[in-house]
Design a protein around this motif. Structure first.
Motif, short mmCIF file in Angstrom:
data_model
loop_
_atom_site.label_atom_id
_atom_site.label_comp_id
_atom_site.label_asym_id
_atom_site.label_seq_id
_atom_site.Cartn_x
_atom_site.Cartn_y
_atom_site.Cartn_z
N ASP A 11 0.89 -1.21 -0.11
CA ASP A 11 0.14 -0.05 0.11
C ASP A 11 0.95 1.34 0.05
OD1 ASP A 11 -2.70 -0.61 -0.08
OD2 ASP A 11 -2.97 0.04 1.88
N LYS A 37 -3.80 14.86 -13.38
CA LYS A 37 -4.39 13.70 -14.21
C LYS A 37 -3.20 12.63 -14.14
CE LYS A 37 -7.34 16.64 -17.12
NZ LYS A 37 -7.68 17.15 -18.46
N VAL A 39 -0.66 11.99 -11.99
CA VAL A 39 -0.74 11.57 -10.78
C VAL A 39 -1.90 10.29 -10.42
CG1 VAL A 39 -0.54 11.65 -8.13
CG2 VAL A 39 0.80 13.09 -9.90
N THR A 40 -3.11 10.84 -10.97
CA THR A 40 -4.36 9.94 -10.51
C THR A 40 -4.20 8.95 -11.43
OG1 THR A 40 -5.66 12.27 -10.30
CG2 THR A 40 -6.98 10.05 -10.45
N SER A 43 -1.70 6.40 -9.82
CA SER A 43 -2.49 5.69 -8.64
C SER A 43 -3.31 4.56 -8.99
CB SER A 43 -3.08 6.89 -7.96
OG SER A 43 -3.40 6.33 -6.66
N GLU A 44 -4.08 4.77 -9.95
CA GLU A 44 -4.77 3.67 -10.52
C GLU A 44 -3.94 2.29 -10.94
OE1 GLU A 44 -7.88 3.79 -10.14
OE2 GLU A 44 -8.35 5.72 -9.91
N ARG A 47 -2.09 0.75 -8.44
CA ARG A 47 -2.69 -0.28 -7.48
C ARG A 47 -3.01 -1.54 -8.20
NH1 ARG A 47 -6.63 3.03 -6.57
NH2 ARG A 47 -5.88 3.88 -4.45
N SER A 97 -11.31 -4.09 -6.10
CA SER A 97 -11.99 -3.48 -5.10
C SER A 97 -12.35 -2.04 -5.77
CB SER A 97 -11.20 -3.64 -4.03
OG SER A 97 -10.03 -2.86 -4.39
N GLY A 98 -11.96 -1.96 -6.78
CA GLY A 98 -12.24 -0.15 -7.24
C GLY A 98 -13.90 0.03 -7.80
N MET A 99 -14.07 0.89 -8.75
CA MET A 99 -15.25 1.13 -9.26
C MET A 99 -15.38 0.77 -10.66
SD MET A 99 -15.92 4.96 -7.68
CE MET A 99 -17.57 4.96 -7.57
N LEU A 101 -13.11 1.45 -12.89
CA LEU A 101 -12.89 2.96 -13.75
C LEU A 101 -11.23 2.87 -13.90
CD1 LEU A 101 -15.13 5.47 -12.23
CD2 LEU A 101 -15.34 4.64 -14.70
N GLY A 102 -10.56 1.96 -13.20
CA GLY A 102 -9.08 2.02 -13.06
C GLY A 102 -8.27 1.96 -14.48
N GLY A 105 -10.31 4.62 -16.92
CA GLY A 105 -10.22 5.88 -16.59
C GLY A 105 -8.76 6.44 -16.62
N ARG A 108 -8.08 7.33 -20.22
CA ARG A 108 -8.54 8.91 -20.55
C ARG A 108 -7.83 10.05 -20.06
NH1 ARG A 108 -13.35 6.53 -19.75
NH2 ARG A 108 -13.62 6.68 -17.72
N LEU A 109 -6.97 9.99 -19.00
CA LEU A 109 -6.41 10.85 -18.12
C LEU A 109 -4.79 11.15 -18.52
CD1 LEU A 109 -7.12 10.20 -14.63
CD2 LEU A 109 -8.37 11.97 -16.14
N GLN B 22 -3.28 5.89 2.35
CA GLN B 22 -2.98 4.64 1.77
C GLN B 22 -4.23 3.82 2.00
OE1 GLN B 22 -0.07 2.47 3.89
NE2 GLN B 22 1.48 4.23 4.04
N ASP B 23 -4.59 2.92 0.97
CA ASP B 23 -5.86 2.08 0.79
C ASP B 23 -6.18 1.66 2.30
OD1 ASP B 23 -5.45 2.77 -1.80
OD2 ASP B 23 -5.39 0.62 -2.51
N ILE B 54 -5.01 14.60 -4.90
CA ILE B 54 -5.64 13.57 -5.88
C ILE B 54 -6.74 12.98 -5.19
CG2 ILE B 54 -3.90 13.24 -7.44
CD1 ILE B 54 -4.25 10.29 -6.33
N ASP B 56 -8.51 9.50 -6.55
CA ASP B 56 -8.69 8.34 -7.52
C ASP B 56 -9.90 7.46 -7.25
OD1 ASP B 56 -7.95 6.64 -5.32
OD2 ASP B 56 -5.93 6.23 -6.30
N SER B 57 -10.05 6.35 -8.02
CA SER B 57 -11.37 5.67 -8.01
C SER B 57 -11.57 5.22 -6.47
CB SER B 57 -11.52 4.60 -9.21
OG SER B 57 -10.24 3.53 -8.83
N PHE B 58 -10.25 4.64 -5.95
CA PHE B 58 -10.57 4.10 -4.68
C PHE B 58 -10.91 4.90 -3.53
CE2 PHE B 58 -9.03 2.07 -0.75
CZ PHE B 58 -9.43 0.96 -0.85
N ARG B 61 -14.37 5.94 -4.34
CA ARG B 61 -15.40 4.98 -3.77
C ARG B 61 -15.54 5.01 -2.29
NH1 ARG B 61 -15.39 -1.16 -2.83
NH2 ARG B 61 -13.60 -0.93 -1.89
N THR B 89 -10.08 16.17 -12.71
CA THR B 89 -9.64 15.06 -13.10
C THR B 89 -10.59 13.81 -12.49
OG1 THR B 89 -7.46 15.89 -12.44
CG2 THR B 89 -7.66 13.51 -12.20
N GLU B 92 -13.02 13.47 -15.45
CA GLU B 92 -12.48 12.96 -16.65
C GLU B 92 -12.29 11.60 -16.34
OE1 GLU B 92 -9.08 14.06 -19.89
OE2 GLU B 92 -10.23 15.58 -18.81
N LEU B 93 -11.97 11.18 -15.16
CA LEU B 93 -11.70 9.72 -15.01
C LEU B 93 -13.09 9.19 -15.00
CD1 LEU B 93 -9.95 7.66 -13.31
CD2 LEU B 93 -10.68 8.54 -11.32
#
Lengths: 132, 117
Positions: A11, A37, A39-40, A43-44, A47, A97-99, A101-102, A105, A108-109, B22-23, B54, B56-58, B61, B89, B92-93
């Motif tokens: 993590d 964008k 960095v996001t 992050s995806e 993970r 465990s995400g949505m 969109l990883g 998404g 797209r960024l 962290q998650d 940021i 992010d999707s986690f 959620r 962001t 767009e995500l």
């Protein structure tokens, strides 16, 4: 310029990847929105490398096209690979465990997005974000 | 592991996230907050993400889950302080954060919640 490596084994490493990408994005003079964008997206993908790839690494590097600077990040794992890349890129598709969109998404960024995946070799995802 | 402090102000709970998330920290916050809503009888929850560079999707959620949990426990959630670059962001995500109330800052968030009681 030399690439900087960050192992992804837990993590806390996902956070370290974000921090490293941010530092290089600032050095490459990406705008604040473009930094955010990238960095996001990182992050995806970090993970994904951890959860689906069983860990791996991120390599972060400043790059230059003909006229503008950018940042390239390469994620590598030795995991089981992605069986159906088109499906994995679909919004709403999730195996974790995400949505869902990883991957889509993250694509797209960034400005460039490339996946090489093989059950025997693992997965390598390369992304590039250019300064405007 | 770091835990994020939850402050009680009247019948509101204030969570100000000041660390790189962290998650595991995120998952601990969901549990801590559910406990605290019940033990304090809070009617509202304000989550301040001013310091987050940021979402992010986690993390997105997590915000949606906390809003749902608190709704079931009879409390409203407002997310405040989102930075402009983070908002751009997120959209767009593909995260629209449907069902989550937002306000520009803590003060407006408190006003939004107190108007409901």
């Amino acid at each position: 310029m030399t690439a900087q490596e960050q192992a992804i084994a837990g993590d806390a490493d996902v956070v370290r990847v974000r921090q490293l990408v941010r530092t290089v994005a600032v050095a490459a003079r990406l705008s604040l929105v473009d930094q955010t964008k990238l960095v996001t997206a990182a992050s995806e993908l970090a993970r994904n490398t951890l959860i689906h790839g069983g860990g791996g690494s991120a390599s972060v590097e400043q790059v230059t096209s003909a006229v503008k600077p950018g940042v390239r990040v390469v994620f590598r794992d030795k995991g089981p690979g992605i069986a159906d890349i088109a499906l994995a890129l679909t919004d709403g598709y999730t195996s974790g465990s995400g949505m869902g969109l990883g991957l889509g998404g993250a694509k797209r960024l960034v400005d460039q997005f490339d996946i090489v995946s093989d059950p025997a070799e693992g997965t390598t995802i390369t992304v590039v974000k250019w300064a405007r | 592991m770091e835990r994020i402090p939850i402050l009680k102000i009247g019948d509101l709970l204030l969570v100000s996230i000041q660390v790189d998330l962290q998650d595991q920290t995120v998952m601990a916050l969901e549990e801590d907050l559910a406990q605290k809503i019940v033990s304090s009888g809070a009617r509202g929850v304000i989550i301040d993400i001013t310091a987050l560079d940021i979402v992010d999707s986690f993390i997105g959620r997590m915000l949606a889950t906390i809003a749902s949990i608190s709704r079931v426990l009879d409390a409203e959630t407002v997310v405040v302080g989102m930075r402009p670059a983070v908002a751009i962001t997120l959209v767009e995500l593909g995260l629209s954060l449907d069902g989550i109330k937002t306000a520009l800052d803590v003060e407006r968030g408190m006003r939004l919640l107190s108007g409901r009681r």
